[in-house]
Scaffold this motif. Sequence first.
Motif, mmCIF file in Angstrom:
data_model
loop_
_atom_site.group_PDB
_atom_site.id
_atom_site.type_symbol
_atom_site.label_atom_id
_atom_site.label_comp_id
_atom_site.label_asym_id
_atom_site.label_seq_id
_atom_site.Cartn_x
_atom_site.Cartn_y
_atom_site.Cartn_z
ATOM 1 N N GLY A 1 -10.076 67.554 93.325
ATOM 2 C CA GLY A 1 -10.962 66.458 92.972
ATOM 3 C C GLY A 1 -10.296 64.855 93.112
ATOM 4 N N THR A 2 -10.921 63.813 92.901
ATOM 5 C CA THR A 2 -10.504 62.622 92.998
ATOM 6 C C THR A 2 -10.858 62.007 91.564
ATOM 7 O OG1 THR A 2 -11.252 62.423 95.253
ATOM 8 C CG2 THR A 2 -10.874 60.344 94.255
ATOM 9 N N LEU A 3 -9.686 61.220 91.195
ATOM 10 C CA LEU A 3 -9.692 60.502 90.013
ATOM 11 C C LEU A 3 -10.563 59.202 89.955
ATOM 12 C CD1 LEU A 3 -5.697 60.574 88.656
ATOM 13 C CD2 LEU A 3 -7.738 62.130 88.130
ATOM 14 N N ARG A 4 -11.547 59.037 89.079
ATOM 15 C CA ARG A 4 -12.373 58.024 89.234
ATOM 16 C C ARG A 4 -12.059 56.928 88.240
ATOM 17 N NH1 ARG A 4 -13.590 57.946 93.970
ATOM 18 N NH2 ARG A 4 -14.808 59.757 94.972
ATOM 19 N N TRP A 5 -11.674 57.030 87.071
ATOM 20 C CA TRP A 5 -11.364 56.304 86.084
ATOM 21 C C TRP A 5 -10.293 56.662 85.025
ATOM 22 C CZ3 TRP A 5 -12.036 58.287 81.120
ATOM 23 C CH2 TRP A 5 -12.621 59.386 80.873
ATOM 24 N N GLY A 6 -9.770 55.965 84.395
ATOM 25 C CA GLY A 6 -8.619 56.233 83.357
ATOM 26 C C GLY A 6 -8.561 55.272 82.241
ATOM 27 N N LEU A 7 -8.268 55.899 81.051
ATOM 28 C CA LEU A 7 -8.365 55.029 79.983
ATOM 29 C C LEU A 7 -7.180 55.606 78.966
ATOM 30 C CD1 LEU A 7 -9.716 53.224 77.799
ATOM 31 C CD2 LEU A 7 -11.072 55.247 77.130
ATOM 32 N N GLU A 8 -6.347 54.681 78.554
ATOM 33 C CA GLU A 8 -5.273 55.247 77.586
ATOM 34 C C GLU A 8 -5.931 55.357 76.159
ATOM 35 O OE1 GLU A 8 -0.984 54.193 76.280
ATOM 36 O OE2 GLU A 8 -1.988 52.561 76.968
ATOM 37 N N GLN A 9 -5.504 56.456 75.680
ATOM 38 C CA GLN A 9 -6.159 56.805 74.347
ATOM 39 C C GLN A 9 -5.176 57.852 73.635
ATOM 40 O OE1 GLN A 9 -10.260 58.448 74.427
ATOM 41 N NE2 GLN A 9 -10.443 58.696 72.246
ATOM 42 N N ASP A 10 -4.725 57.158 72.152
ATOM 43 C CA ASP A 10 -3.823 58.243 71.577
ATOM 44 C C ASP A 10 -2.771 58.771 72.344
ATOM 45 O OD1 ASP A 10 -5.554 57.762 69.473
ATOM 46 O OD2 ASP A 10 -6.911 59.679 70.265
ATOM 47 N N THR A 11 -1.770 58.041 72.770
ATOM 48 C CA THR A 11 -0.531 58.283 73.657
ATOM 49 C C THR A 11 -1.060 58.934 74.777
ATOM 50 O OG1 THR A 11 0.120 60.150 72.461
ATOM 51 C CG2 THR A 11 0.857 58.000 71.418
ATOM 52 N N LEU A 12 -2.036 59.519 74.972
ATOM 53 C CA LEU A 12 -2.403 60.093 76.466
ATOM 54 C C LEU A 12 -3.146 59.413 77.272
ATOM 55 C CD1 LEU A 12 -3.241 63.560 75.041
ATOM 56 C CD2 LEU A 12 -1.120 62.970 76.597
ATOM 57 N N TRP A 13 -3.312 59.686 78.499
ATOM 58 C CA TRP A 13 -4.079 58.968 79.560
ATOM 59 C C TRP A 13 -5.460 59.736 79.740
ATOM 60 C CZ3 TRP A 13 -4.612 54.139 81.619
ATOM 61 C CH2 TRP A 13 -3.570 53.342 81.266
ATOM 62 N N HIS A 14 -6.463 59.683 79.486
ATOM 63 C CA HIS A 14 -8.011 60.115 79.838
ATOM 64 C C HIS A 14 -8.291 59.864 81.166
ATOM 65 C CE1 HIS A 14 -8.583 61.560 75.401
ATOM 66 N NE2 HIS A 14 -7.522 61.306 75.763
ATOM 67 N N TYR A 15 -8.720 61.056 82.196
ATOM 68 C CA TYR A 15 -9.138 60.668 83.239
ATOM 69 C C TYR A 15 -10.465 61.314 83.806
ATOM 70 C CZ TYR A 15 -4.346 58.741 84.269
ATOM 71 O OH TYR A 15 -3.347 57.967 84.349
ATOM 72 N N GLY A 16 -11.462 60.532 84.538
ATOM 73 C CA GLY A 16 -12.547 61.352 84.878
ATOM 74 C C GLY A 16 -12.371 61.598 86.271
ATOM 75 N N VAL A 17 -12.667 62.859 86.618
ATOM 76 C CA VAL A 17 -12.386 63.526 87.896
ATOM 77 C C VAL A 17 -13.780 64.047 88.517
ATOM 78 C CG1 VAL A 17 -11.163 65.469 89.241
ATOM 79 C CG2 VAL A 17 -10.143 64.518 87.159
#
Length: 108
Positions: A64-80
């Motif tokens: 897959g391809t990463l589409r967006w990223g957001l830092e939340q609670d010491t982790l990075w959340h990514y949409g794939v």
Amino acid sequence: MPFEIYILSINGVQGSPKPIQAELLDISRSGCKLAFPLSLPIDNNDIRIGINLKLFEDFLYIEGTLRWGLEQDTLWHYGVQLVVEKEHQDRLSREMRMLAGQGKIVVQ
């Protein structure tokens, strides 16, 4: 659900073969949301990943391809955005139906 991802490439340059421990937060037939403790430069970059994942019975390898990223609670959340090969589409759908039947995921 914990699993491993691999950075396949960033802007066409091969990534590291070392796996990254990640957590699956959400999944559909065309995409997923995952989290891991690594900040990646999503903006204006083409970042391709490989996912080794066991949803219910079978291990699946999906790219897959990463589409967006957001830092939340010491982790990075990514949409794939997933690229599921035709021969794996039925397996992915079956695995998701089995998880839904067991109440492990919610189908919306």
